[in-house]
Design a protein around this motif. Structure first.
Motif, short mmCIF file in Angstrom:
data_model
loop_
_atom_site.label_atom_id
_atom_site.label_comp_id
_atom_site.label_asym_id
_atom_site.label_seq_id
_atom_site.Cartn_x
_atom_site.Cartn_y
_atom_site.Cartn_z
N PRO A 195 39.68 29.80 34.07
CA PRO A 195 40.02 31.21 33.90
C PRO A 195 39.59 32.08 35.07
O PRO A 195 40.29 33.02 35.43
CB PRO A 195 39.25 31.59 32.62
CG PRO A 195 39.13 30.31 31.86
CD PRO A 195 38.97 29.26 32.90
N LEU A 240 42.15 31.57 37.85
CA LEU A 240 43.41 32.23 37.50
C LEU A 240 43.29 33.75 37.59
O LEU A 240 44.21 34.43 38.02
CB LEU A 240 43.84 31.81 36.09
CG LEU A 240 44.24 30.34 35.93
CD1 LEU A 240 44.44 30.00 34.46
CD2 LEU A 240 45.52 30.05 36.70
N ALA A 241 42.13 34.28 37.15
CA ALA A 241 41.95 35.73 37.18
C ALA A 241 41.95 36.24 38.61
O ALA A 241 42.61 37.24 38.92
CB ALA A 241 40.62 36.09 36.49
N ASP A 279 45.45 36.09 40.05
CA ASP A 279 46.27 37.20 39.59
C ASP A 279 45.92 38.49 40.32
O ASP A 279 46.80 39.29 40.64
CB ASP A 279 46.08 37.40 38.09
CG ASP A 279 46.93 36.41 37.29
OD1 ASP A 279 47.56 35.55 37.92
OD2 ASP A 279 46.96 36.52 36.05
N PHE A 310 40.09 37.10 30.97
CA PHE A 310 38.84 36.61 31.54
C PHE A 310 37.69 37.56 31.24
O PHE A 310 36.60 37.15 30.85
CB PHE A 310 38.98 36.43 33.06
CG PHE A 310 37.66 36.25 33.75
CD1 PHE A 310 36.88 35.13 33.51
CD2 PHE A 310 37.18 37.22 34.63
CE1 PHE A 310 35.66 34.97 34.13
CE2 PHE A 310 35.96 37.07 35.26
CZ PHE A 310 35.20 35.94 35.01
N TRP A 367 40.98 31.43 25.06
CA TRP A 367 41.89 31.60 26.20
C TRP A 367 43.33 31.30 25.79
O TRP A 367 44.27 32.00 26.19
CB TRP A 367 41.44 30.70 27.35
CG TRP A 367 42.18 30.91 28.62
CD1 TRP A 367 43.20 30.14 29.12
CD2 TRP A 367 41.98 31.94 29.58
NE1 TRP A 367 43.64 30.63 30.32
CE2 TRP A 367 42.91 31.74 30.63
CE3 TRP A 367 41.10 33.03 29.66
CZ2 TRP A 367 42.98 32.59 31.74
CZ3 TRP A 367 41.17 33.86 30.76
CH2 TRP A 367 42.11 33.64 31.78
N GLY A 387 46.42 33.98 25.66
CA GLY A 387 47.64 33.66 26.41
C GLY A 387 48.88 33.77 25.53
O GLY A 387 49.91 34.30 25.95
N ARG A 443 45.89 37.79 32.42
CA ARG A 443 44.82 36.83 32.66
C ARG A 443 43.52 37.51 33.06
O ARG A 443 42.43 37.08 32.67
CB ARG A 443 45.24 35.83 33.73
CG ARG A 443 46.22 34.79 33.19
CD ARG A 443 46.74 33.93 34.32
NE ARG A 443 47.59 32.84 33.80
CZ ARG A 443 48.36 32.09 34.56
NH1 ARG A 443 48.42 32.31 35.87
NH2 ARG A 443 49.09 31.13 34.03
N ARG A 444 43.61 38.56 33.87
CA ARG A 444 42.39 39.26 34.28
C ARG A 444 41.69 39.87 33.07
O ARG A 444 40.47 39.80 32.93
CB ARG A 444 42.71 40.35 35.31
CG ARG A 444 41.50 41.10 35.82
CD ARG A 444 41.89 42.09 36.90
NE ARG A 444 42.75 43.14 36.37
CZ ARG A 444 42.28 44.24 35.77
NH1 ARG A 444 40.98 44.39 35.61
NH2 ARG A 444 43.11 45.17 35.34
#
Length: 387
Positions: free
Chosen positions: A370, A373-374, A377, A48, A34, A38, A44-45
């Motif tokens: 993750p 966050l995904a 987003d 993941f 990850w 980054g 982020r999607r």
């Protein structure tokens, strides 16, 4: 790490406690991958999707539930790469962090050295080398790694048996120095023998060799007799074939214009690390046939993630690949591996419910951030008009 865990329960539960601790320790590869994605500015999607896909590959599973620290070394190597590829305004701090990650990776498994060569090549092109950051790195590395070298030298000699094994093909213990052993054993091979040994290394890397760990030749009809066992063998032993159907995602890169920004640094590290293995590993002995077992797992992760990353922008295709990986994982590594005729040499024992449940639960917990966050987003994309 295992000893404090043992104190949390009675003797009867030690096997399960040790398994859980081992899986949790190995699962930190999620954070390493990850972090690297980054630093490569992968959405982020997409990160993941790619991380979830890699978790469903058989090599990740078997190395995750088998209690050895190879995925830990892979995690530290990925973290090392994450720091190396980013542009930095604090070179001393980042060089110190890179030295710490490199030392921890080497303490987990020395095979990470091949990956470190690829990372160094990328880092040099992205950052100017200065005296102060280099001094910081040397100091941090010495503090973390020197105690282990001293312990090996004074309490568990010889300290150089594995380097002699891999760099000189010297399996038996010898009192000769490392450089002397390398020179003598290369001289015994001669030019043609050296060339053949390097070709063997390439075959091991690609997964085109029929040799097994014990040096015997695997019969060609093995594919017809038990294809699931052969798939497990190729995922377990060889970097090139380990990602299995995830390799199909690489086809998407052929038509993609412009090339994604993550491709060049990732491909550079993979290429240079692979070349380092082919040229530096002695080759020609059965011990090195288990390349993926002895490998820097960072290289495996970098190679395995490329296909899912290439498909990540194509939602339907990426979901299809993830489902395909999940199905192949279940059939090949759970259902068929538990069959009575499963090949024990490449299953490491039949999987059990505790092993699978612990792997899945640990992975779910470690990928919780993750996932959040995904989805966040995705929500922001919808509010922003799908940017």
């Amino acid at each position: 790490m295992i000893l404090p865990i043992y104190s949390a329960g009675d003797t009867a539960n030690r096997e399960l406690l040790g398994l859980t601790a081992g899986i949790a320790a190995n699962s930190i590869w999620v954070f390493g991958l990850w972090a690297l994605l980054g630093s490569l500015n992968v959405a982020r999607r997409h990160a993941f999707i790619a991380t979830a896909s890699v978790a469903l590959i058989g090599s990740t599973f078997v190395n995750g539930v088998y209690v050895w620290p190879k995925l830990m070394a892979g995690a530290f190597g990925l973290g090392l790469a994450a720091v190396a590829v980013r542009r930095t305004h604090t070179p001393s701090r980042d060089m110190g962090l890179m030295a710490a990650l490199a030392a921890l990776g080497l303490l987990a498994h020395g095979g990470v050295i091949f990956w470190m060569i690829g990372v160094a090549a990328v880092a040099i092109t992205r950052n100017r080398l200065r005296i102060a950051p280099i001094a910081t790195a040397l100091a941090v590395g010495a503090v973390l790694f020197l105690p282990w070298l001293l312990f090996q030298k004074h309490f568990a000699p010889p300290a150089d048996r594995l380097p002699k094994w891999h760099l000189a093909g010297q399996v038996e213990i010898t009192q000769d120095g490392l450089l002397t052993t390398i020179r003598n054993n290369y001289a015994k091979l001669g030019p043609s023998g050296v060339a053949q040994a390097k070709v063997d290394n390439l075959k091991i890397l690609l997964g085109t060799t029929r040799l097994d760990i014990d040096g015997t030749t695997k019969p060609a009809q093995a594919w017809a007799e038990d294809p699931a066992a052969e798939i497990r063998r190729n995922q377990f032993l060889f970097v090139g074939t380990a990602p299995f159907i995830a390799l199909l995602g690489l086809v998407a890169l052929l038509r993609r214009r412009p090339r994604p920004a993550w491709l060049r640094p990732l491909a550079t590290m993979i290429a240079i690390s692979s070349a380092a293995f082919i040229l530096i590993e002695f080759g020609g002995n059965p011990g090195s046939q288990a390349w993926l077992i002895c490998a820097p797992m960072s290289l495996y992760f970098a190679w395995a993630v490329m296909g899912p990353l290439a498909l990540a922008p194509h939602r339907v295709l990426s979901i299809t690949m993830t489902i395909g990986l999940a199905a192949s994982f279940w059939v090949i590594w759970v259902w068929r591996a538990a069959a009575a005729n499963a090949d024990p040499n490449y299953v490491l024992g039949s999987p059990n419910h505790a092993m699978i449940a612990t792997y899945c639960l640990t992975g779910l917990l470690l990928t919780a951030a993750p996932i959040v966050l995904a989805f966040r987003d995705c929500g922001q994309d919808k509010r922003g008009g799908g940017a």
